[in-house]
Design a protein around this motif. Sequence first.
Motif, PDB file in Angstrom:
ATOM      1  N   UNK A  14       0.832  -1.213   0.000  1.00 57.60           N
ATOM      2  CA  UNK A  14       0.000   0.000   0.000  1.00 57.60           C
ATOM      3  C   UNK A  14       0.862   1.256   0.000  1.00 57.60           C
ATOM      4  N   UNK A  15       1.849   1.262   0.894  1.00 57.90           N
ATOM      5  CA  UNK A  15       2.711   2.449   0.996  1.00 57.90           C
ATOM      6  C   UNK A  15       3.516   2.647  -0.284  1.00 57.90           C
ATOM      7  N   UNK A  16       4.059   1.558  -0.834  1.00 56.00           N
ATOM      8  CA  UNK A  16       4.882   1.670  -2.043  1.00 56.00           C
ATOM      9  C   UNK A  16       4.069   2.208  -3.217  1.00 56.00           C
TER      10      UNK A  16
ATOM     11  N   UNK B 211       9.468  -4.066  -1.493  1.00 50.00           N
ATOM     12  CA  UNK B 211      10.617  -4.637  -0.782  1.00 50.00           C
ATOM     13  C   UNK B 211      11.442  -3.519  -0.142  1.00 50.00           C
ATOM     14  N   UNK B 212      11.598  -2.421  -0.859  1.00 53.02           N
ATOM     15  CA  UNK B 212      12.377  -1.325  -0.282  1.00 53.02           C
ATOM     16  C   UNK B 212      11.654  -0.681   0.902  1.00 53.02           C
ATOM     17  N   UNK B 213      10.322  -0.610   0.821  1.00 49.25           N
ATOM     18  CA  UNK B 213       9.572  -0.094   1.972  1.00 49.25           C
ATOM     19  C   UNK B 213       9.790  -1.002   3.181  1.00 49.25           C
TER      20      UNK B 213
ATOM     21  N   UNK C 216      20.020   0.951  -3.506  1.00 49.75           N
ATOM     22  CA  UNK C 216      19.125   1.950  -4.105  1.00 49.75           C
ATOM     23  C   UNK C 216      18.678   2.981  -3.061  1.00 49.75           C
ATOM     24  N   UNK C 217      18.347   2.485  -1.867  1.00 52.78           N
ATOM     25  CA  UNK C 217      17.924   3.394  -0.805  1.00 52.78           C
ATOM     26  C   UNK C 217      19.060   4.331  -0.404  1.00 52.78           C
ATOM     27  N   UNK C 218      20.271   3.781  -0.427  1.00 55.77           N
ATOM     28  CA  UNK C 218      21.436   4.589  -0.079  1.00 55.77           C
ATOM     29  C   UNK C 218      21.703   5.640  -1.162  1.00 55.77           C
ATOM     30  N   UNK C 219      21.599   5.227  -2.421  1.00 52.52           N
ATOM     31  CA  UNK C 219      21.817   6.162  -3.528  1.00 52.52           C
ATOM     32  C   UNK C 219      20.808   7.312  -3.500  1.00 52.52           C
TER      33      UNK C 219
END
Lengths: 125, 125
Positions: free
Chosen positions: A36-38, B48-50, B85-88
């Motif tokens: 949901x958040x993504x 996945x990143x969330x 990716x989150x770091x970039x």
Amino acid sequence: MSNPQSLPLIDPDSDAVVPCCPPLTERPFTVDEAETAARMFKALGDPVRVRLFSAVASHPGGEACVCDISDVGVSQPTVSHHLKKLKEAGLLTSERRGTWVYYRVEPSVLAAMGRLLTASASAGA
Amino acid sequence: MSNPQSLPLIDPDSDAVVPCCPPLTERPFTVDEAETAARMFKALGDPVRVRLFSAVASHPGGEACVCDISDVGVSQPTVSHHLKKLKEAGLLTSERRGTWVYYRVEPSVLAAMGRLLTASASAGA
């Protein structure tokens, strides 16, 4: 565990506002919460959509028609395409009045997204 | 016009924290502001990143190594890819200590993103 920090976010499969999600700093998100958040973050993951969203959100009265916000350097069909994406993600609502479609930011969604990004009291320092 | 609500966000081209952006509800974003904001939103536009971001952000001490947060249903190389990716995007910082790389949420970025989504006092009702 009770979850007093659940927040109303739009369920894209319906018009209902459903609870989602705690602050990102509170605990690891579940699969459903993350999806949901993504979906909302992804909708704002485009510069033109950010500009359109801020144009609608900051417009007097909290709503704007396409005629008010088309100065973002892309064609009007492209503007309409991006507004549709924002609407599908539940970030904007729209209403046709006469010739124009008016877009409005869903206040509960904005509040919920802001809350997602609030540092919770339980986050480690 | 003065802009007291500018906020520090990471400039991905350097390690410096640069001011960006006012609340989305305050005024239409400029091209540069929209690109900075969209870059961060896009980084969180993946479930996945969330999940990884919330796992790091909610971990005791505010930091986590890959070994702490790999239970998101994808392979460890995929976890590492998403953390990169989150770091970039400037959302996480990392530091190698011994065998492991530890990831930490950049607090100023979290605060700035939260502020982006705050309804400003000047927003129309």
